[in-house]
Design an enzyme around this catalytic site. Sequence first.
Site, mmCIF file in Angstrom:
data_model
loop_
_atom_site.group_PDB
_atom_site.id
_atom_site.type_symbol
_atom_site.label_atom_id
_atom_site.label_comp_id
_atom_site.label_asym_id
_atom_site.label_seq_id
_atom_site.Cartn_x
_atom_site.Cartn_y
_atom_site.Cartn_z
ATOM 1 N N ASP A 143 0.829 -1.221 0.000
ATOM 2 C CA ASP A 143 0.000 0.000 0.000
ATOM 3 C C ASP A 143 0.862 1.269 0.000
ATOM 4 O OD1 ASP A 143 0.961 -0.059 2.619
ATOM 5 O OD2 ASP A 143 -1.005 0.078 3.582
ATOM 6 N N LYS A 190 8.908 -0.170 -5.482
ATOM 7 C CA LYS A 190 7.742 -1.073 -5.609
ATOM 8 C C LYS A 190 6.758 -0.506 -6.638
ATOM 9 C CE LYS A 190 6.878 -4.382 -3.613
ATOM 10 N NZ LYS A 190 7.231 -5.822 -3.822
ATOM 11 N N ARG A 216 -0.651 3.077 10.937
ATOM 12 C CA ARG A 216 -0.546 1.966 9.996
ATOM 13 C C ARG A 216 -1.743 1.037 10.186
ATOM 14 N NH1 ARG A 216 2.504 5.111 8.368
ATOM 15 N NH2 ARG A 216 4.671 4.912 7.719
ATOM 16 N N GLY A 224 10.936 11.689 5.214
ATOM 17 C CA GLY A 224 9.875 11.335 4.246
ATOM 18 C C GLY A 224 8.807 10.430 4.829
ATOM 19 N N HIS A 225 8.677 10.433 6.146
ATOM 20 C CA HIS A 225 7.786 9.492 6.848
ATOM 21 C C HIS A 225 6.321 9.704 6.464
ATOM 22 C CE1 HIS A 225 7.325 7.473 11.083
ATOM 23 N NE2 HIS A 225 6.724 6.794 10.124
ATOM 24 N N TYR A 241 20.251 3.312 14.822
ATOM 25 C CA TYR A 241 19.669 3.920 16.029
ATOM 26 C C TYR A 241 20.638 4.744 16.876
ATOM 27 C CZ TYR A 241 15.509 1.324 14.844
ATOM 28 O OH TYR A 241 14.401 0.862 14.179
HETATM 29 P P1 NAD Z 1 11.313 -9.925 3.644
HETATM 30 O O1 NAD Z 1 12.335 -8.853 3.576
HETATM 31 O O2 NAD Z 1 11.017 -10.567 4.945
HETATM 32 O O3 NAD Z 1 11.688 -11.102 2.638
HETATM 33 C C1 NAD Z 1 12.167 -10.852 1.344
HETATM 34 C C2 NAD Z 1 12.743 -12.152 0.801
HETATM 35 O O4 NAD Z 1 13.209 -11.902 -0.534
HETATM 36 C C3 NAD Z 1 13.942 -12.692 1.597
HETATM 37 O O5 NAD Z 1 13.816 -14.076 1.793
HETATM 38 C C4 NAD Z 1 15.139 -12.372 0.712
HETATM 39 O O6 NAD Z 1 16.210 -13.292 0.858
HETATM 40 C C5 NAD Z 1 14.519 -12.453 -0.671
HETATM 41 N N1 NAD Z 1 15.243 -11.665 -1.668
HETATM 42 C C6 NAD Z 1 15.654 -10.374 -1.547
HETATM 43 N N2 NAD Z 1 16.307 -10.006 -2.665
HETATM 44 C C7 NAD Z 1 16.294 -11.075 -3.499
HETATM 45 C C8 NAD Z 1 16.786 -11.304 -4.802
HETATM 46 N N3 NAD Z 1 17.455 -10.360 -5.483
HETATM 47 N N4 NAD Z 1 16.572 -12.511 -5.381
HETATM 48 C C9 NAD Z 1 15.903 -13.474 -4.705
HETATM 49 N N5 NAD Z 1 15.436 -13.329 -3.458
HETATM 50 C C10 NAD Z 1 15.627 -12.134 -2.866
HETATM 51 O O7 NAD Z 1 10.006 -9.288 3.002
HETATM 52 P P2 NAD Z 1 8.470 -9.501 3.379
HETATM 53 O O8 NAD Z 1 8.115 -8.556 4.450
HETATM 54 O O9 NAD Z 1 8.206 -10.942 3.539
HETATM 55 O O10 NAD Z 1 7.792 -8.966 2.038
HETATM 56 C C11 NAD Z 1 7.566 -9.854 0.941
HETATM 57 C C12 NAD Z 1 6.907 -9.081 -0.178
HETATM 58 O O11 NAD Z 1 5.679 -8.522 0.265
HETATM 59 C C13 NAD Z 1 7.740 -7.906 -0.687
HETATM 60 O O12 NAD Z 1 7.579 -7.825 -2.082
HETATM 61 C C14 NAD Z 1 7.131 -6.691 -0.004
HETATM 62 O O13 NAD Z 1 7.302 -5.540 -0.777
HETATM 63 C C15 NAD Z 1 5.676 -7.117 0.061
HETATM 64 N N6 NAD Z 1 4.880 -6.536 1.172
HETATM 65 C C16 NAD Z 1 5.340 -6.610 2.457
HETATM 66 C C17 NAD Z 1 4.547 -6.118 3.492
HETATM 67 C C18 NAD Z 1 4.975 -6.190 4.930
HETATM 68 O O14 NAD Z 1 4.292 -5.622 5.793
HETATM 69 N N7 NAD Z 1 6.060 -6.869 5.267
HETATM 70 C C19 NAD Z 1 3.289 -5.551 3.206
HETATM 71 C C20 NAD Z 1 2.874 -5.487 1.863
HETATM 72 C C21 NAD Z 1 3.685 -5.997 0.861
HETATM 73 O O1 DAU Z 2 2.529 -0.805 4.430
HETATM 74 C C1 DAU Z 2 3.190 -1.960 3.983
HETATM 75 C C2 DAU Z 2 4.655 -1.852 4.295
HETATM 76 O O2 DAU Z 2 4.784 -1.993 5.703
HETATM 77 C C3 DAU Z 2 5.506 -2.888 3.576
HETATM 78 O O3 DAU Z 2 5.428 -2.664 2.196
HETATM 79 C C4 DAU Z 2 6.960 -2.806 4.034
HETATM 80 O O4 DAU Z 2 7.713 -3.847 3.441
HETATM 81 C C5 DAU Z 2 6.999 -2.963 5.538
HETATM 82 O O5 DAU Z 2 8.324 -2.800 5.996
HETATM 83 C C6 DAU Z 2 6.084 -1.940 6.211
HETATM 84 O O6 DAU Z 2 6.612 -0.588 6.065
HETATM 85 P P1 DAU Z 2 6.542 0.469 7.281
HETATM 86 O O7 DAU Z 2 7.567 1.485 7.055
HETATM 87 O O8 DAU Z 2 5.140 0.907 7.510
HETATM 88 O O9 DAU Z 2 6.928 -0.551 8.494
HETATM 89 P P2 DAU Z 2 7.940 -0.396 9.723
HETATM 90 O O10 DAU Z 2 7.702 -1.601 10.580
HETATM 91 O O11 DAU Z 2 9.322 -0.101 9.292
HETATM 92 O O12 DAU Z 2 7.372 0.891 10.477
HETATM 93 C C7 DAU Z 2 6.036 0.945 10.931
HETATM 94 C C8 DAU Z 2 5.835 2.300 11.594
HETATM 95 O O13 DAU Z 2 6.606 2.341 12.798
HETATM 96 C C9 DAU Z 2 6.310 3.468 10.762
HETATM 97 O O14 DAU Z 2 5.450 4.581 11.004
HETATM 98 C C10 DAU Z 2 7.705 3.782 11.312
HETATM 99 C C11 DAU Z 2 7.564 3.410 12.786
HETATM 100 N N1 DAU Z 2 8.803 2.908 13.440
HETATM 101 C C12 DAU Z 2 9.478 1.897 12.845
HETATM 102 C C13 DAU Z 2 10.623 1.392 13.422
HETATM 103 C C14 DAU Z 2 11.403 0.278 12.753
HETATM 104 C C15 DAU Z 2 9.203 3.438 14.652
HETATM 105 O O15 DAU Z 2 8.540 4.338 15.221
HETATM 106 N N2 DAU Z 2 10.324 2.914 15.243
HETATM 107 C C16 DAU Z 2 11.080 1.936 14.666
HETATM 108 O O16 DAU Z 2 12.123 1.544 15.247
#
Ligand code: NAD
Ligand code: DAU
Length: 350
Positions: A132, A160, A220, A289-290, A347
């Site tokens: 999203d 993305k 979020r 850019g948060h 950090y």
């Molecule tokens: P993650 O970082 O936990 O896992 C990413 C995986 O991709 C890892 O296993 C890594 O080894 C592999 N990878 C990275 N670069 C690679 C490459 N060049 N070739 C092959 N493998 C590679 O990520 P996630 O949180 O599980 O997210 C998975 C997908 O879902 C991503 O496309 C992300 O953008 C999307 N997504 C994540 C969230 C979220 O909240 N985590 C939400 C919405 C969408």
């Molecule tokens: O919205 C979907 C996305 O959610 C995915 O596409 C991304 O892969 C995933 O990493 C996540 O992105 P966010 O930036 O929203 O997630 P993150 O857990 O990094 O941060 C969530 C919120 O918490 C964000 O407002 C930043 C804040 N934050 C994050 C960290 C790591 C803090 O306040 N302290 C922290 O130490």
Amino acid sequence: MKKILITGGAGFIGSHVVRRFVNKYPLYLIVNADALTYAGNLENLTDIEDSPNYIFEKADIKDIAAISSIFDKYGITDIIHLAAESHVDRSILSPFDFVYTNVIGTVALLEVAKEKWKGEYKSHLFYHISTDEVFGALGDTGLFTEETRYDPHSPYSASKAASDHFVRAYFDTYGIQTVVSNCSNNYGPNHFPEKLIPLMINNIINNKPLPVYGDGKYTRDWLFVKDHAIAIDLLFHQGRAGETYNIGGFNEWKNIDLVNLLCKQMDEKLGRQPGTSAQLITYVKDRPGHDRRYAIDASKINKEFGWKPSVTFEEGLSQTIDWFLSNKTWLEHVTSGAYTSYYDHQYENR
Ligand code: NAD
Ligand code: DAU
């Protein structure tokens, strides 16, 4: 028989998708291709690694020769593409890694699919998992729909967004059957502790400061990872080619309220006095850019397929904390070595 290439299957969400498909569809072959970056961890999949319908291939999606040979070796019929660099803070430190994997890697995969499925595009699916964050930031009201204009703000979300555009371009230009889904923030077991929820859980366990960015009022929409895997299963089988679907938790939390809820649940589970963990909360310098607020309108997938989250946030969070408390070895393994240098760099002096 489907022979599905799942990219990024050793990561957080990918491992839940791989597990679901391996267990639910014994007649499908599931080929997990993952480069095993810092975020990829085969310990996420030990329970299914010996299943007869599961194969792991260590491969980088940018490596066209390696992906082509996986296609030839297994006769890949469909792709569920999750491999990505996924952490916003890392994208601010090293944007090129995100361009290489998320943009060039996705185009490389599309090129292999275009070549290998030539003449029979209608019988194969390229399913791209997106986020999203491509829609940018919301104010106090409103929701992202499938029609919301793309407006990414971080190098991660820009990469993305670019990959989503390429996937749609391959549908429009070449007729490759594609589905794209854009999901909100996931949480759950196996979540890498650089992201908000697992980082806070790990720091609470270790009595370390809980770094809340800015004023803590960033919002979020959180979804339990197993519910995302269910949605991916539905869209893989029933999603209409060329379409985009939003997936969300109907579950908005301001970061500070979420961290307080985590502290409360963890104090109970760890037998600490109420209020103990919340004393660790420390406001730190904001993320550049948060994005202020994300919130998803998931009514399309709900109306078309009846999908909605199956667990409440309190239940999902409780299950997640329990998982982390019972998998301390997993946590120790992923937080040793390179994690420590990333953490210190991200950090210190914040
Ligand atoms: P993650 O970082 O936990 O896992 C990413 C995986 O991709 C890892 O296993 C890594 O080894 C592999 N990878 C990275 N670069 C690679 C490459 N060049 N070739 C092959 N493998 C590679 O990520 P996630 O949180 O599980 O997210 C998975 C997908 O879902 C991503 O496309 C992300 O953008 C999307 N997504 C994540 C969230 C979220 O909240 N985590 C939400 C919405 C969408
Ligand atoms: O919205 C979907 C996305 O959610 C995915 O596409 C991304 O892969 C995933 O990493 C996540 O992105 P966010 O930036 O929203 O997630 P993150 O857990 O990094 O941060 C969530 C919120 O918490 C964000 O407002 C930043 C804040 N934050 C994050 C960290 C790591 C803090 O306040 N302290 C922290 O130490």
